[in-house]
Write an enzyme that holds these catalytic residues in place. Structure first.
Site, PDB file in Angstrom:
ATOM      1  N   ASP A   1      -9.102  11.782   0.269  1.00 46.43           N
ATOM      2  CA  ASP A   1      -9.404  11.180   1.571  1.00 46.43           C
ATOM      3  C   ASP A   1      -9.096  12.086   2.754  1.00 46.43           C
ATOM      4  O   ASP A   1      -9.452  11.770   3.883  1.00 46.43           O
ATOM      5  CB  ASP A   1      -8.619   9.871   1.725  1.00 46.43           C
ATOM      6  CG  ASP A   1      -9.127   8.811   0.773  1.00 46.43           C
ATOM      7  OD1 ASP A   1     -10.346   8.727   0.604  1.00 46.43           O
ATOM      8  OD2 ASP A   1      -8.303   8.091   0.185  1.00 46.43           O
TER       9      ASP A   1
ATOM     10  N   HIS B   1      -0.208  11.198  -3.828  1.00 41.37           N
ATOM     11  CA  HIS B   1      -0.956  10.471  -4.852  1.00 41.37           C
ATOM     12  C   HIS B   1      -0.012  10.050  -5.962  1.00 41.37           C
ATOM     13  O   HIS B   1       0.904  10.800  -6.299  1.00 41.37           O
ATOM     14  CB  HIS B   1      -2.084  11.350  -5.430  1.00 41.37           C
ATOM     15  CG  HIS B   1      -3.129  10.558  -6.121  1.00 41.37           C
ATOM     16  ND1 HIS B   1      -3.023  10.210  -7.445  1.00 41.37           N
ATOM     17  CD2 HIS B   1      -4.285  10.018  -5.668  1.00 41.37           C
ATOM     18  CE1 HIS B   1      -4.083   9.495  -7.771  1.00 41.37           C
ATOM     19  NE2 HIS B   1      -4.874   9.352  -6.717  1.00 41.37           N
TER      20      HIS B   1
HETATM   21  N1  CMC Z   1       3.324  10.901   4.004  1.00 41.49           N
HETATM   22  C1  CMC Z   1       4.683  11.000   4.024  1.00 41.49           C
HETATM   23  N2  CMC Z   1       5.468  10.754   2.968  1.00 41.49           N
HETATM   24  C2  CMC Z   1       4.871  10.374   1.840  1.00 41.49           C
HETATM   25  C3  CMC Z   1       3.479  10.245   1.728  1.00 41.49           C
HETATM   26  C4  CMC Z   1       2.698  10.539   2.867  1.00 41.49           C
HETATM   27  N3  CMC Z   1       1.358  10.431   2.832  1.00 41.49           N
HETATM   28  N4  CMC Z   1       3.157   9.853   0.481  1.00 41.49           N
HETATM   29  C5  CMC Z   1       4.326   9.736  -0.179  1.00 41.49           C
HETATM   30  N5  CMC Z   1       5.356  10.044   0.647  1.00 41.49           N
HETATM   31  C6  CMC Z   1       6.790  10.103   0.269  1.00 41.49           C
HETATM   32  C7  CMC Z   1       7.411   8.716   0.219  1.00 41.49           C
HETATM   33  O1  CMC Z   1       7.990   8.362   1.435  1.00 41.49           O
HETATM   34  C8  CMC Z   1       8.413   8.872  -0.887  1.00 41.49           C
HETATM   35  O2  CMC Z   1       9.526   9.555  -0.395  1.00 41.49           O
HETATM   36  P1  CMC Z   1      11.006   9.212  -0.974  1.00 41.49           P
HETATM   37  O3  CMC Z   1      10.971   9.577  -2.421  1.00 41.49           O
HETATM   38  O4  CMC Z   1      11.922  10.028  -0.161  1.00 41.49           O
HETATM   39  O5  CMC Z   1      11.192   7.724  -0.758  1.00 41.49           O
HETATM   40  C9  CMC Z   1       7.733   9.813  -1.875  1.00 41.49           C
HETATM   41  O6  CMC Z   1       6.837  10.607  -1.073  1.00 41.49           O
HETATM   42  C10 CMC Z   1       6.948   9.104  -2.971  1.00 41.49           C
HETATM   43  O7  CMC Z   1       6.043   8.209  -2.356  1.00 41.49           O
HETATM   44  P2  CMC Z   1       5.671   6.786  -2.924  1.00 41.49           P
HETATM   45  O8  CMC Z   1       5.086   5.954  -1.821  1.00 41.49           O
HETATM   46  O9  CMC Z   1       6.831   6.215  -3.665  1.00 41.49           O
HETATM   47  O10 CMC Z   1       4.540   7.195  -3.985  1.00 41.49           O
HETATM   48  P3  CMC Z   1       3.449   6.270  -4.625  1.00 41.49           P
HETATM   49  O11 CMC Z   1       2.993   6.939  -5.840  1.00 41.49           O
HETATM   50  O12 CMC Z   1       3.946   4.865  -4.742  1.00 41.49           O
HETATM   51  O13 CMC Z   1       2.287   6.231  -3.509  1.00 41.49           O
HETATM   52  C11 CMC Z   1       0.397   6.809  -2.204  1.00 41.49           C
HETATM   53  C12 CMC Z   1       1.157   7.006  -3.541  1.00 41.49           C
HETATM   54  C13 CMC Z   1      -0.989   7.405  -2.327  1.00 41.49           C
HETATM   55  C14 CMC Z   1       0.232   5.299  -1.915  1.00 41.49           C
HETATM   56  C15 CMC Z   1       1.198   7.482  -1.077  1.00 41.49           C
HETATM   57  O14 CMC Z   1       1.292   8.866  -1.322  1.00 41.49           O
HETATM   58  C16 CMC Z   1       0.578   7.227   0.310  1.00 41.49           C
HETATM   59  O15 CMC Z   1       0.860   6.190   0.926  1.00 41.49           O
HETATM   60  N6  CMC Z   1      -0.280   8.179   0.806  1.00 41.49           N
HETATM   61  C17 CMC Z   1      -0.963   7.983   2.067  1.00 41.49           C
HETATM   62  C18 CMC Z   1      -2.165   7.088   1.857  1.00 41.49           C
HETATM   63  C19 CMC Z   1      -3.294   7.817   1.137  1.00 41.49           C
HETATM   64  O16 CMC Z   1      -3.660   8.911   1.479  1.00 41.49           O
HETATM   65  N7  CMC Z   1      -3.868   7.118   0.133  1.00 41.49           N
HETATM   66  C20 CMC Z   1      -5.003   7.644  -0.624  1.00 41.49           C
HETATM   67  C21 CMC Z   1      -4.682   7.899  -2.073  1.00 41.49           C
HETATM   68  S1  CMC Z   1      -5.949   8.839  -2.930  1.00 41.49           S
HETATM   69  C22 CMC Z   1      -7.387   7.909  -2.861  1.00 41.49           C
HETATM   70  C23 CMC Z   1      -7.275   6.520  -3.333  1.00 41.49           C
HETATM   71  O17 CMC Z   1      -6.501   6.188  -4.224  1.00 41.49           O
HETATM   72  O18 CMC Z   1      -8.017   5.691  -2.823  1.00 41.49           O
END
Ligand code: CMC
Length: 433
Positions: free
Chosen positions: A371, A313
């Protein structure tokens, strides 16, 4: 917000005079540096793709402390609201700033109940969609379409219109989601029934048919109501920011909420519940528990493009409090429905166990989000996977409309208009190719 005694000073290494920037404090949470005069005084913009360090507005609706894993609606902790309130209490709270007393609740229930039917013409509008259309495609169209049916409440400068639109959206969303479902399975639409609760009525519109009586199962009703409560608002997330940005042009509320629905659909946001269940089903189909380790290796391999859906998140760097409540609801519902041995729930628990111990997830502070378990609950109560995000949209409508209303009432509100760092060609003369 109040002006803080602290001031920020921005200095430059190229001789440009430094600039003092005011700092404001909210009631809780990080202070903000006011950079509104930055461009006027220095000719510079700030650069913050993804809004990693930018507060785009002030708001008094929802507060999140991502490090603590804390979520407050209007100051009340989500854990207390989830066990003491129903979704109508939460809608009233989010819209009005405090919980309703008995009379206020009765009146609010009554208002919502009286607006649950949709214009009959919307049934014909539905017919333009293919039967296999994704419910979120249908919902985006239907919600936008409401502005064509209810233009008597689209004057955004009129507080009565704004109130009626808010009630209409909250009331009609379950009817539209159920219609989208009934349409795809070829069953007749079920009209709302006013003597049922908001959630009971939705269940009936989803699962009843005209040939037999339908009795709402209280376990299922309570579980779904809990899902609605946990999704009701979540500060300035992508879809809420979309609603605000879209609404900032002065467009009508139905159009602004339709933009929110469209944004929510994406798998990084509300679409994650559907993606998460698909992920669990795929692991199960490929060997279940025995394949969990292999799957986790793929997730950790950056080149695989595989993410653990329902994990991570932008704000929570600790356990999402909604995920904790959802996991508990999941256990209760599966037990009450005799599904304790649900293989997908077992898989999810195992994935969570591994992730919470694995340095990849620990170092990145990746925890289950709302989720991760919501799909398992929804599946157990008979909601098809493709409809999960539409359920999220239904529940988030109150948050979207409250945030939209708050923006319009803010004397500092302006049309949203970010700037850019241009990296294209500089001006060049036309040459025929
Ligand atoms: N699985 C594997 N690695 C992950 C995940 C994941 N679900 N989420 C983040 N990471 C890693 C990512 O690869 C990155 O690693 P590094 O620093 O080595 O490059 C690090 O963690 C930070 O991730 P980010 O994508 O830069 O973080 P963000 O804040 O931009 O993204 C997120 C947040 C929710 C989009 C992301 O965690 C994600 O894609 N999660 C899976 C989708 C999900 O469950 N979304 C629902 C969010 S909660 C409900 C809602 O908002 O609707």
């Amino acid at each position: 917000m109040k002006l803080s005694d602290t001031k920020a000073t921005l200095s430059f290494s190229n001789g440009t005079p430094s600039m003092e920037l005011p700092v404001y404090s909210g009631s809780i949470g990080p202070d903000v540096i006011d950079i509104r005069k930055l461009y006027g005084q220095t000719g510079l913009f700030t650069y913050d793709p993804g809004f990693m360090s930018t507060a785009a507005c002030q708001s008094s609706i929802t507060y999140i402390d991502g490090d603590k894993g804390e979520l407050l609606y209007r100051g009340y902790p989500i854990e207390q609201l989830a066990v003491n309130c129903d979704f109508m209490d939460i809608c009233y709270l989010i819209l009005n700033g405090d919980l309703p007393d008995g009379e206020q609740k009765k009146d609010f229930d009554n208002q919502v109940t009286r607006h649950t039917m949709v214009n009959e013409q919307m049934h014909f509008f539905m017919r333009g969609f293919r039967r296999d259309a994704h419910p979120m495609a249908v919902l985006t169209g239907l919600v936008g379409g409401l502005s064509a049916f209810y233009h008597d409440s689209t004057d955004i400068t009129n507080p009565t219109h704004r109130h009626i639109s808010a009630i209409r959206l909250i009331a009609k969303m379950p009817t539209l989601v159920a219609m989208a479902y009934k349409y795809t399975i070829g069953q007749p639409y079920i009209y709302p029934q006013n003597n049922l609760s908001y959630t009971g009525n939705f269940l009936r519109m989803m699962f009843a048919n005209p040939c037999e009586d339908y009795v709402v199962n209280p376990v299922v009703e309570r579980a779904l109501d809990r899902i609605f409560i946990l999704h009701a608002d979540h500060e300035q997330n992508a879809s809420t920011s979309t609603v605000r940005l879209c609404g900032s042009s002065g467009t009508n509320p139905f159009a602004a909420i339709a933009a929110g629905v469209a944004c929510l659909w994406g798998p990084a946001h509300g679409g994650a519940n559907e993606a998460c269940l698909n992920m669990l089903e795929e692991i199960q189909a490929n060997g279940g528990m025995a394949k969990v380790g292999e799957f986790m290796e793929q997730v950790k391999d950056k080149n695989s493009g595989v993410r653990l859906m329902g994990f991570g998140h932008r704000v929570y760097k600790n356990y999402d409090p909604r995920a904790k409540l959802m996991q508990q609801t999941c256990k209760e519902v599966l037990a009450a429905l005799g599904l304790e041995n649900d293989p997908l729930f077992k898989l999810a628990m195992e994935l969570e166990r591994i992730a919470l111990e694995d340095p990849f997830f620990v170092e990145r502070k990746l925890y289950p989000n709302v989720d991760f378990y919501s799909g398992i609950v929804q599946r157990a109560i008979g909601i098809p996977t493709a409809l999960f995000t539409a359920i999220f949209a239904l529940a988030r409508t109150v948050g979207w409309i409250a945030q939209w209303n708050e923006m319009l009432s803010d004397p500092e509100y302006k049309i949203g208009r970010p700037r850019q760092l241009y990296s294209g060609e500089s001006a060049r003369a036309y040459k025929k190719k």
